[in-house]
Every structure is written in structure tokens, then in C-alpha cells.
Design a protein around this motif. Structure first.
Motif, short mmCIF file in Angstrom:
data_model
loop_
_atom_site.label_atom_id
_atom_site.label_comp_id
_atom_site.label_asym_id
_atom_site.label_seq_id
_atom_site.Cartn_x
_atom_site.Cartn_y
_atom_site.Cartn_z
N HIS A 34 0.84 -1.19 0.00
CA HIS A 34 0.00 0.00 0.00
C HIS A 34 0.88 1.25 0.00
CE1 HIS A 34 -2.91 2.98 1.49
NE2 HIS A 34 -3.84 2.18 1.02
N ARG A 92 -1.89 3.11 7.58
CA ARG A 92 -3.20 3.49 7.08
C ARG A 92 -4.06 4.07 8.20
NH1 ARG A 92 -4.64 -1.93 3.81
NH2 ARG A 92 -3.21 -2.75 5.40
N GLU A 112 -6.95 -2.51 9.55
CA GLU A 112 -5.77 -2.12 8.79
C GLU A 112 -4.76 -1.29 9.58
OE1 GLU A 112 -9.07 -2.68 5.72
OE2 GLU A 112 -8.88 -1.84 7.75
#
Length: 292
Positions: A34, A92, A112
Motif C-alpha cells: 500500500h 493506514r 488495517e
């Protein structure tokens, strides 16, 4: 009702902390796929005798998306100028869009946010070996401010997470200690006080998940850790009031563990990460006492 003078002082302290230009890292490495799965590294400045202790920084911002690691880069640079090797971790955070019945952006993502902090901590020894060879991974101190203070305490408590937790470690992490700065350290007290607009409950996914997820997320529920822990808190903090830190210290004592608590007179929430403030030097000294 909050004293208008206190609100004005808090705004001035925030303006000072956020006035510093962002400081570019010496290296950046990814710990996942990510875009937020990155760690910025700052090498120790000046002459250091051998490898320097590694300070892992977890930024605050109520776990909300608009607040990323950039606002603590001056703090990370300050620590590097104090002789530490520094890892500034991104993770995140919540959606930048308000949810129904929420005032402003929602805090955190479940699971997350916790996935990322666990993954980053687990990946750091390997990342440091190539990105920051000046760091001594045998001397690691985790620090974090506000919501990041919560994550720092949580990262040091993964070995006492409930059995079956995907983040649980089989043994205590290899840390010299934790220095939590105005941390959201006791979720129950934080919610009673309305800290950051109910961010703790939002982090857990809302009231429907509160009882189920608290044991896996609340530092005050994850005691004792056996990890040396210090909390630094401004007495004049109106963002995360000192009652939250005091509740965590009391919970630790009830669990048979001593947590150091340094209360700073005339200090609010943001001077702890403001290189221009005396409080920031106090933070560096607290880290030094554990790291060296």
C-alpha cells in the motif's frame, strides 16, 4: 466549557509545532504494497561512537487520514540531531470522508491500522540493515504522540494480546522501552472526556464493536507488558488531558507494573513534538534514559 485562554494557547502551540518545514529523510523503504506502507529513515547527525540507538516514531493525528507522518518530520530530525537513528513510520488511517453521524473524518481503520503497525515493527530490523546501517537494532525505543502514543504502547504490548489475535507475538518485542507522548492510553477515559471527537470508538469501528475489540486495542487493557514505559504529558493539554495518562499509569500499577509519568507545567499538547519548545528536549532526554 473549555477556557477560551486555553483554546488560544493550544492554537498557538499547534501553530508553532506545524510551522517547521518538513524535513526530507535520508532514506525511505516500503514494508508492504500500500502507498502508506513506508518508513522514512533519518541517520544520526554529528559524531556518534558506533551504532546509534534506533527511535521508532509513530505519528499522531487521531488516526485520521488528513494527518500523515510529514508533520513529525521536524521532530524526527530533532531526534536525529540529538544523536539517534530514527524510523518515522507511516500507516493506514481513517477515511478522509465523514461517515454518517460522525463529525469530520473518521478515525482509523479496523483492522488495517493495527495490521500496518504490526507489519512495520516486524519488518524494521530487515529494513534498517540496508536503509540505516548506523542504527543499533539491539537498542530500540518506540515513541509516539497522541494517537501515535497509543500505537507505541500497543506495539510494545503485542505479546499480551488475547490468544488468537493475528497481531500477537509469542514473546515480548526486543525493545529498550516506550516513551509515549500525551498518549490516548486509556480508551474508556478518553471516550468519557470526548477526546478527539470520539476517535477511540471510531478506531474500533463504532459502538457496536467497542466491547469486542477493546481487549485487543486499548493499552490500559494490555498490562502488564514487562517493557520499560514512560509517559510525558503536558499539564495544560486540552486535546488529550492528563487524566487519560494518569488512568493508564493507575491501570499499570494495579497490574503490578510501574510506568513513569512526567507532567510538564505550562505545556499543552503540541510542544512535545515541537523542536522549538523546551518540552521537546525533555522528550529526547526521556528517550536517552531508555536507549543508552
Amino acid at each position: 466549557m473549555t477556557d477560551p485562554a486555553a483554546v488560544e494557547r493550544d492554537a498557538a502551540e499547534a501553530a508553532s509545532a506545524f510551522a517547521h518545514p518538513a524535513v526530507a529523510p535520508d532514506a525511505t523503504a516500503a514494508y508492504g504494497e500500500h502507498p502508506d506502507h513506508v518508513v522514512d529513515f533519518y541517520a544520526p547527525r554529528g559524531e556518534t561512537p558506533g551504532p546509534a540507538p534506533l527511535v521508532v516514531v509513530l505519528h499522531g493525528g487521531a488516526w485520521r487520514a488528513p494527518y500523515d507522518r510529514q508533520h513529525v518530520t521536524p521532530f524526527a530530525d530533532f531526534l536525529a540531531r540529538s544523536g539517534f537513528a530514527v524510523a518515522n513510520v507511516e500507516y493506514r488511517r481513517g477515511s478522509s470522508l465523514p461517515h454518517q453521524d460522525a463529525e469530520g473524518p473518521v478515525a482509523g481503520r479496523w483492522p488495517e491500522t493495527f495490521d500496518d503497525v504490526a507489519a512495520a515493527m516486524d519488518a524494521l530490523p530487515g529494513l534498517v540493515a540496508s536503509a540505516l546501517p548506523q542504527a543499533d537494532v539491539r537498542r530500540v525505543v518506540v515513541t509516539g504522540h497522541s494517537a501515535g502514543g497509543h500505537l507505541a504502547l500497543w506495539a510494545a504490548a503485542r505479546h499480551v494480546l488475547p490468544p488468537g489475535s493475528p497481531w500477537r507475538l509469542p514473546a515480548p518485542p526486543m525493545l529498550r522501552g516506550v516513551v509515549a507522548l500525551a498518549p490516548i492510553a486509556d480508551f474508556a477515559v478518553a471516550e468519557e472526556l470526548g477526546v478527539c471527537g470520539g476517535a477511540s470508538a471510531q478506531l474500533l469501528g463504532g459502538a457496536d464493536h467497542w466491547d469486542e475489540r477493546m481487549p485487543s486495542a486499548d493499552p490500559a487493557s494490555l498490562l502488564p507488558t514487562g517493557i520499560a514505559t514512560a509517559v510525558v504529558q503536558g499539564r495544560d493539554d486540552i486535546v488529550v488531558p492528563q487524566q487519560v495518562a494518569e488512568a493508564y499509569v493507575v491501570a499499570a500499577a494495579k497490574a503490578g507494573e510501574m510506568v513513569g509519568l512526567t507532567l510538564l507545567d505550562g505545556v499543552g499538547h503540541f510542544p512535545l513534538i515541537d523542536p522549538a519548545a523546551d518540552a521537546c528536549a525533555v522528550v529526547a532526554e526521556e528517550i536517552s534514559q531508555l536507549a543508552w
